[in-house]
Design a protein around this motif. Structure first.
Motif, PDB file in Angstrom:
ATOM      1  N   CYS A   1      40.041  25.499  33.578  1.00 37.30           N
ATOM      2  CA  CYS A   1      40.950  24.404  33.249  1.00 37.30           C
ATOM      3  C   CYS A   1      42.324  24.654  33.845  1.00 37.30           C
ATOM      4  O   CYS A   1      42.688  25.796  34.156  1.00 37.30           O
ATOM      5  CB  CYS A   1      41.066  24.252  31.723  1.00 37.30           C
ATOM      6  SG  CYS A   1      39.596  23.511  30.976  1.00 37.30           S
TER       7      CYS A   1
ATOM      8  N   PRO B   1      41.487  20.759  26.973  1.00 36.40           N
ATOM      9  CA  PRO B   1      41.381  19.852  25.822  1.00 36.40           C
ATOM     10  C   PRO B   1      42.766  19.514  25.269  1.00 36.40           C
ATOM     11  O   PRO B   1      43.701  20.298  25.366  1.00 36.40           O
ATOM     12  CB  PRO B   1      40.562  20.665  24.801  1.00 36.40           C
ATOM     13  CG  PRO B   1      39.912  21.749  25.580  1.00 36.40           C
ATOM     14  CD  PRO B   1      40.800  22.038  26.734  1.00 36.40           C
ATOM     15  N   GLU B   2      42.882  18.332  24.704  1.00 40.13           N
ATOM     16  CA  GLU B   2      44.124  17.908  24.046  1.00 40.13           C
ATOM     17  C   GLU B   2      44.365  18.786  22.818  1.00 40.13           C
ATOM     18  O   GLU B   2      43.454  19.080  22.049  1.00 40.13           O
ATOM     19  CB  GLU B   2      44.003  16.442  23.633  1.00 40.13           C
ATOM     20  CG  GLU B   2      45.175  15.924  22.816  1.00 40.13           C
ATOM     21  CD  GLU B   2      46.461  15.972  23.585  1.00 40.13           C
ATOM     22  OE1 GLU B   2      47.439  16.506  23.029  1.00 40.13           O
ATOM     23  OE2 GLU B   2      46.480  15.493  24.741  1.00 40.13           O
ATOM     24  N   THR B   3      45.624  19.218  22.642  1.00 34.33           N
ATOM     25  CA  THR B   3      45.957  20.075  21.497  1.00 34.33           C
ATOM     26  C   THR B   3      46.723  19.338  20.408  1.00 34.33           C
ATOM     27  O   THR B   3      46.929  19.887  19.331  1.00 34.33           O
ATOM     28  CB  THR B   3      46.780  21.287  21.956  1.00 34.33           C
ATOM     29  OG1 THR B   3      47.994  20.818  22.569  1.00 34.33           O
ATOM     30  CG2 THR B   3      45.997  22.127  22.948  1.00 34.33           C
ATOM     31  N   GLN B   4      47.167  18.116  20.687  1.00 33.97           N
ATOM     32  CA  GLN B   4      47.891  17.346  19.673  1.00 33.97           C
ATOM     33  C   GLN B   4      46.895  16.669  18.721  1.00 33.97           C
ATOM     34  O   GLN B   4      46.817  15.447  18.629  1.00 33.97           O
ATOM     35  CB  GLN B   4      48.783  16.303  20.354  1.00 33.97           C
ATOM     36  CG  GLN B   4      49.981  16.887  21.083  1.00 33.97           C
ATOM     37  CD  GLN B   4      51.014  17.423  20.120  1.00 33.97           C
ATOM     38  OE1 GLN B   4      51.282  16.825  19.091  1.00 33.97           O
ATOM     39  NE2 GLN B   4      51.598  18.561  20.444  1.00 33.97           N
ATOM     40  N   LEU B   5      46.134  17.496  18.037  1.00 26.87           N
ATOM     41  CA  LEU B   5      45.112  16.998  17.124  1.00 26.87           C
ATOM     42  C   LEU B   5      45.507  17.355  15.692  1.00 26.87           C
ATOM     43  O   LEU B   5      46.173  18.365  15.446  1.00 26.87           O
ATOM     44  CB  LEU B   5      43.753  17.621  17.455  1.00 26.87           C
ATOM     45  CG  LEU B   5      43.276  17.484  18.913  1.00 26.87           C
ATOM     46  CD1 LEU B   5      41.923  18.143  19.078  1.00 26.87           C
ATOM     47  CD2 LEU B   5      43.203  16.025  19.330  1.00 26.87           C
TER      48      LEU B   5
ATOM     49  N   ASP C   1      37.387  15.633  21.418  1.00 29.43           N
ATOM     50  CA  ASP C   1      37.034  15.415  22.826  1.00 29.43           C
ATOM     51  C   ASP C   1      35.551  15.739  23.013  1.00 29.43           C
ATOM     52  O   ASP C   1      35.110  16.842  22.680  1.00 29.43           O
ATOM     53  CB  ASP C   1      37.903  16.316  23.702  1.00 29.43           C
ATOM     54  CG  ASP C   1      37.693  16.070  25.186  1.00 29.43           C
ATOM     55  OD1 ASP C   1      36.760  15.334  25.549  1.00 29.43           O
ATOM     56  OD2 ASP C   1      38.479  16.624  25.978  1.00 29.43           O
TER      57      ASP C   1
ATOM     58  N   VAL D   1      44.825  24.509  18.734  1.00 33.79           N
ATOM     59  CA  VAL D   1      45.282  23.167  18.385  1.00 33.79           C
ATOM     60  C   VAL D   1      46.645  23.313  17.708  1.00 33.79           C
ATOM     61  O   VAL D   1      46.880  24.242  16.935  1.00 33.79           O
ATOM     62  CB  VAL D   1      44.268  22.471  17.452  1.00 33.79           C
ATOM     63  CG1 VAL D   1      44.827  21.174  16.902  1.00 33.79           C
ATOM     64  CG2 VAL D   1      42.968  22.216  18.212  1.00 33.79           C
ATOM     65  N   ASP D   2      47.567  22.394  18.034  1.00 33.62           N
ATOM     66  CA  ASP D   2      48.959  22.554  17.596  1.00 33.62           C
ATOM     67  C   ASP D   2      49.129  22.541  16.082  1.00 33.62           C
ATOM     68  O   ASP D   2      50.007  23.217  15.551  1.00 33.62           O
ATOM     69  CB  ASP D   2      49.831  21.455  18.210  1.00 33.62           C
ATOM     70  CG  ASP D   2      49.960  21.614  19.715  1.00 33.62           C
ATOM     71  OD1 ASP D   2      49.681  22.722  20.209  1.00 33.62           O
ATOM     72  OD2 ASP D   2      50.317  20.646  20.392  1.00 33.62           O
TER      73      ASP D   2
END
Length: 663
Positions: free
Chosen positions: A142, A220-224, A247, A300-301
């Motif tokens: 990534c 992957p998006e971390t603003q979860l 995701d 993840v944040d």
């Protein structure tokens, strides 16, 4: 006879005739052989294969031709140079191997050839081997991740560099003779990359024949957000944690600190639910997201804290601030080593008391209670989340001392005094055989045991912050029998500063008052009385002599009974004085600019300048008559500079600032 033999004889015959005609021509004969000492150099003595260099002659002879010869092959290379008496270069050459070159010089007239003394050796370095095996540690990763590139059988004198995509790695790495590892290569996007190689000291780069493809994907998006149906639970309860939005190309792992909880779950584009968990203690949960093409998971944040509450512990000890308490006196009951987030409520044996407290991990105390009757005290506890209420095993039973028969009453005392005055405190109603103790700011002053009549604490000297109270000594803790309300006023304190003026006729006094309340009455002996709201007054034109001063403030508090002494004395060390203010407004004060000086001196020469350096006044033998005018008009208000010169040897010119203040 062959032609070449005939030409040779002809040439020799011509030479013979030349010597007969010119018997001094021996010098010419010596120059038919080229010089061999001409210096030969090269622009590069070490080349990489495919690179060029130039061989140079520092000078040449006229009538001589020069050729460059490859000693290894015996062949001539480059161009033929015809000498002209100056330096010359052969055309650039590109040797394919390490070679030694010599320069052959041939005299055009005599055809005699010689080798120049200096040979040129040019070392040719072969290009790097391009067939090495190149293998990335990870082909898929990534954005933001790095991979390592392995180069098999690297050469020790070759520098290797990764090239390709949108981000060439600027770092080069020197081969080590075995497998070379180029670490932490971070590709920007998916692309085919290769490795370029260059020998140390060379300029020619070559690409290794084996390329490699790196597939770079977005992480992957971390603003979860992590969700749950509850944030606080009781011990033994289960909780469900969920994540959104997930995701489909990522796996999500629930963590309790670094411990994995259950298996990773693949995203579905919306909410995903983790397995039910039953935490045994308060824990903050986090989630790792790992893309299907990523090397490492990322955090993840957002995290989620689950508070686990335990039932209240009934084995807590109760404490109190006293074992005996007077009737109506305060009693404080507390829970030793209280539990955090546990609610405690006090019970007096017949009913719950209103006050509730929350444990803090230390001793937690209930608000003061004032027992009127004998009682046993119990405490009930419940967790803030868990509803079960438990009675603690311990109890408190203080001994009650009845004091209601004591006729506690107010005392009589003067309402207001000045600091330093004496005061009496009276308690008109007392109980026989009860000891009354007087305190000032919790410091013992006096105590009296009553015989049933009034008692008086006499000749008390109060401080400005005195706080009196009378306690009953018979009680374990203090029971206030009376609390005098006494207002004490501060006393003014005087600070006196005396000065004298130049001419010895107008003494000055500055009087500063600290403390007290305005207005102040300044009472002088041998002088007038002044009433002022100011705590700082300035007096001028006082005569020499001895004075006394007492100040009385608005509360009739005096600074002194006998007065503060001060003396006006004139001791004039100066022979001159310049007035720094000119106020030409016709009020009779400072209407003209005055300069005081020894009357035995002659009048001085005076100059006055404005702030721009322009002279606005000049006088010889100044007579203290200038009213701040220039060309018949008043000068504007402001600061001016003066220069005063006395016709005295030991008196230097006087410089200063004059303030002109008009209407």
């Amino acid at each position: 006879m062959p032609l070449n033999i005939r030409l040779s004889y002809t040439f020799k015959f011509c030479i013979f005739l030349f010597y007969l005609i010119f018997p001094d021509a021996e010098i010419f004969a010596s120059q038919t052989k080229p010089l061999t000492s001409i210096s030969v150099s090269t622009t590069d003595s070490k080349l990489c294969l495919g690179e060029t260099c130039t061989i140079l002659l520092n000078t040449t002879e006229t009538g001589v031709q020069y050729q460059l010869k490859n000693i290894n092959t015996g062949s001539f290379v480059s161009n033929t140079i015809t000498g002209n008496g100056s330096e010359a270069n052969f055309n650039p050459i590109t040797p394919s191997e390490t070679t030694t070159y010599t320069v052959i010089a041939t005299h055009i007239a005599s055809s005699e050839s010689v080798n120049l003394n200096a040979n040129i050796n040019i070392q040719v370095v072969p290009l790097p081997i391009t067939s090495l095996d190149v293998i990335p540690t990870h082909n898929s990763l990534c954005v933001g991740e790095s991979t390592s590139i392995r180069i098999a059988d690297s050469e020790t004198d070759v520098l290797y560099q990764i090239v390709g995509g949108a981000n060439t790695n600027e770092n080069t790495l020197l081969g080590n003779g075995s497998t070379l590892l180029i670490e932490n290569f971070e590709p920007f996007r998916s692309a085919t990359y290769h490795v370029s190689a260059i020998k140390e000291g060379c300029e020619t780069k070559v690409a290794l024949t084996k390329n490699f493809l790196l597939d770079v994907r977005l992480p992957p998006e971390t603003q979860l957000h992590i969700y749950s149906d509850k944030r606080a639970i009781c011990e033994g309860e289960e909780v469900q944690l969920s994540l959104s939005p997930s995701d489909p190309e990522a796996d999500y792992q629930l963590l309790d600190n670094a411990t994995r909880i259950g298996k990773a779950i693949t995203g579905n584009g919306g909410y995903i639910d983790f397995n039910l968990i039953k935490p045994s203690a308060t824990t903050t949960y986090s989630v790792n997201a790992k893309g299907h093409f990523c090397i490492d998971p990322i955090k993840v944040d957002f995290t989620f804290k689950v508070d686990v509450h335990l039932p209240a512990n009934p084995n807590k000890n109760l404490v109190s601030n006293k074992t005996e308490v007077c009737q109506g006196e305060s009693l404080i009951i507390g829970v030793e080593d209280s539990q955090e987030e546990v609610i405690y409520q006090l019970h007096d044996g017949t009913k719950f008391l209103d006050a509730q407290i929350i444990g803090n991990g230390e001793e937690a105390n209930f608000p003061e209670i004032y027992p009127e009757k004998d009682a046993y005290y119990f405490v009930y506890a419940r967790d803030m989340v868990c509803p079960d209420k438990l009675r603690l095993n311990d109890q408190i039973h203080p001994r009650l001392i009845k004091t209601r028969e004591f006729p506690i009453d107010n005392f009589a005392t003067p309402g207001e005094i000045c600091l330093g005055e004496m005061v009496d405190i009276e308690l008109p109603l007392t109980e026989n055989q009860v000891t009354y103790h007087l305190y000032d700011k919790n410091i013992s002053v006096d105590h009296i045991t009553s015989n049933g009549g009034p008692i008086v604490f006499e000749n008390l000297l109060a401080d400005i912050d005195s706080r009196y109270k009378i306690l009953i000594d018979n009680c374990v803790d203090e029971v206030i029998a009376a609390e005098p309300k006494l207002e004490i006023h501060s006393t003014p304190h005087v600070h006196i500063t005396t000065n004298d003026e130049v001419n010895g006729s107008d003494g000055k006094v500055d009087i500063l008052v600290n403390g007290g309340v305005a207005p102040y009455t300044y009472i002088f002996e041998n002088y007038k009385t002044i009433v002022s709201d100011e705590n700082l007054i300035e007096l001028n034109e006082m005569k020499a002599g001895n004075y006394k001063l007492a100040v009385v403030d608005a509360n009739s508090c005096k600074s002194t009974d006998v007065g503060d002494d001060f003396t006006i004395e004139f001791n004039n060390p100066k022979n001159y004085e310049v007035n720094g203010v000119l106020t030409p407004n016709g009020d009779g004060r400072n209407d003209t600019w005055s300069i005081s000086y020894n009357p035995e001196w002659d009048a001085p020469e005076v100059r006055v300048f404005n702030i721009y350096g322009q002279k606005v006044f000049h006088a010889h033998g100044y007579q203290n008559d200038w009213k701040g005018t220039f060309n018949g008009s008043k000068l504007p208000n402001g600061s001016y500079f003066y220069l005063i010169k006395f016709n005295r040897k030991n008196v230097a010119p006087i410089k200063g600032i004059l303030s002109i203040l008009g209407d």
